[in-house]
Design an enzyme around this catalytic site. Structure first.
Site, short mmCIF file in Angstrom:
data_model
loop_
_atom_site.label_atom_id
_atom_site.label_comp_id
_atom_site.label_asym_id
_atom_site.label_seq_id
_atom_site.Cartn_x
_atom_site.Cartn_y
_atom_site.Cartn_z
CE LYS A 60 5.36 -78.42 -42.29
NZ LYS A 60 6.65 -78.67 -41.70
CD GLN A 104 8.73 -81.57 -41.01
OE1 GLN A 104 8.03 -80.98 -41.81
NE2 GLN A 104 8.72 -81.28 -39.72
CG ASP A 127 10.50 -73.78 -42.10
OD1 ASP A 127 9.31 -73.53 -41.79
OD2 ASP A 127 10.98 -74.92 -42.14
#
Ligand code: NAP
Length: 287
Positions: A60, A104, A127
């Site tokens: 990422k 994460q 997200d």
């Protein structure tokens, strides 16, 4: 062209499409900087030392660097308490220089993931897991859609595959893939069926799919005998079998029946990563 070649499905090349998406983002950010504006910034929090999570975070950060998005990597130790993590998130929520926040997953067992997801400001939740964003997806008013389903739609768009009026079957009902995928297909006027581990006669449903999205984490669950001739097959699964990365679909037999199919790797995965960057840019633009 041989008879075999005529029957081969077109590969939905997520790697190539994601490179195109990233190039567009890079151009947009270069223009922002030329205008004297700051680039977007994504904060990525990793708690603990899970090797797979470390790779995901590294990727990422690399994607951000490639496109000109500033990345802020926060590595916290495995023993970090929930309240400490929440205070880090609150700090990033209040930080005007940060546009997107990603924690994460999975988190260490002593941290309740739900509390963490709900602590992220919805406007920075790239997200799209926060209940506000989930609700917005259901009502069709959302800014962000979760990266994987959103990336799949981008991939279908790129190949001119329309959803409207098609029988769409989604195998898997997780909150991050299956459920939002079904809703996004419904918004595109697909006729949607959701299957899961308790579905009886799975193949009766999958055989009916014009567009079949499989997200189960079960290698080889779907084979060519379970799909309709000419179906579009999107394989989200990522499974390690004898050290090799494979999807949820038996590729040779499914490819022989499909009109379009995603490879694993190189299909959905790169699109997921590209949409994270798109969502970060959206979060920046919306502020
Ligand atoms: P998950 O949370 O474990 O959900 C799996 C879903 O599959 C569940 O809804 C489960 O049903 C269903 N399922 C399991 N066995 C089944 C069976 N035999 N028949 C029908 N349905 C079955 O997994 P996930 O997070 O959605 O991820 C799914 C896969 O996609 C994994 O391999 C993951 O690594 C991969 N993935 C890839 C990307 C990418 O970017 N490429 C992104 C996310 C996930 P129940 O609800 O009844 O248990």
């Amino acid at each position: 062209m041989t008879e075999r070649a005529e029957r081969m499905a077109v590969l939905l090349d997520g790697k190539a499409v994601s490179e195109k998406v990233k190039a567009e983002i890079k151009t947009t950010i270069e223009a922002l900087i030329k205008d004297g504006k700051r680039p977007p910034c994504l904060a990525v929090i990793l708690v603990g030392e899970d090797p797979a999570s470390q790779i995901y975070v590294r990727n990422k950060v690399r994607d951000c660097e490639e496109t000109g998005i500033i990345s802020k990597k926060l590595i916290l130790s495995e023993s970090t308490g929930e309240s400490e993590l929440l205070s880090v998130i609150n700090g990033l929520n209040a930080d005007d220089a940060v546009d997107g926040i990603l924690v994460q997953m999975p988190l260490p067992k002593h941290i309740y993931e739900r509390t963490v997801v709900e602590a992220i400001a919805p406007s920075k939740d790239v997200d799209a897991f926060h209940p506000v964003n989930v609700g917005n997806i259901f009502t069709g008013f959302g800014t962000f859609a979760p990266c994987t389903p959103s990336g799949i739609l981008k991939l279908l768009d790129e190949y001119g595959i329309s959803v409207s009026g098609k029988n769409c079957v989604v195998v898997g009902r997780s909150n991050i893939v299956g459920k939002p995928m079904a809703i996004l297909l419904l918004q595109r006027n697909g006729t949607v069926t959701i299957c899961h581990s308790k579905t009886k006669s799975l193949s009766e449903h999958t055989k009916n799919a014009d567009i079949l999205v499989v997200a189960t984490g079960k290698a080889g669950l779907i084979n060519g005998g379970m799909v309709k001739e000419g179906a579009v097959i999107v394989d989200v699964g990522m499974n390690r079998v004898s050290g090799k990365l494979v999807g949820d679909c038996d590729f040779p037999s499914c490819e022989a029946k499909a009109s379009y199919i995603t490879p694993v790797p190189g299909g959905v995965g790169p699109m997921t990563r590209a949409v994270l960057l798109c969502n970060t840019l959206k979060a920046y633009t919306n502020r």
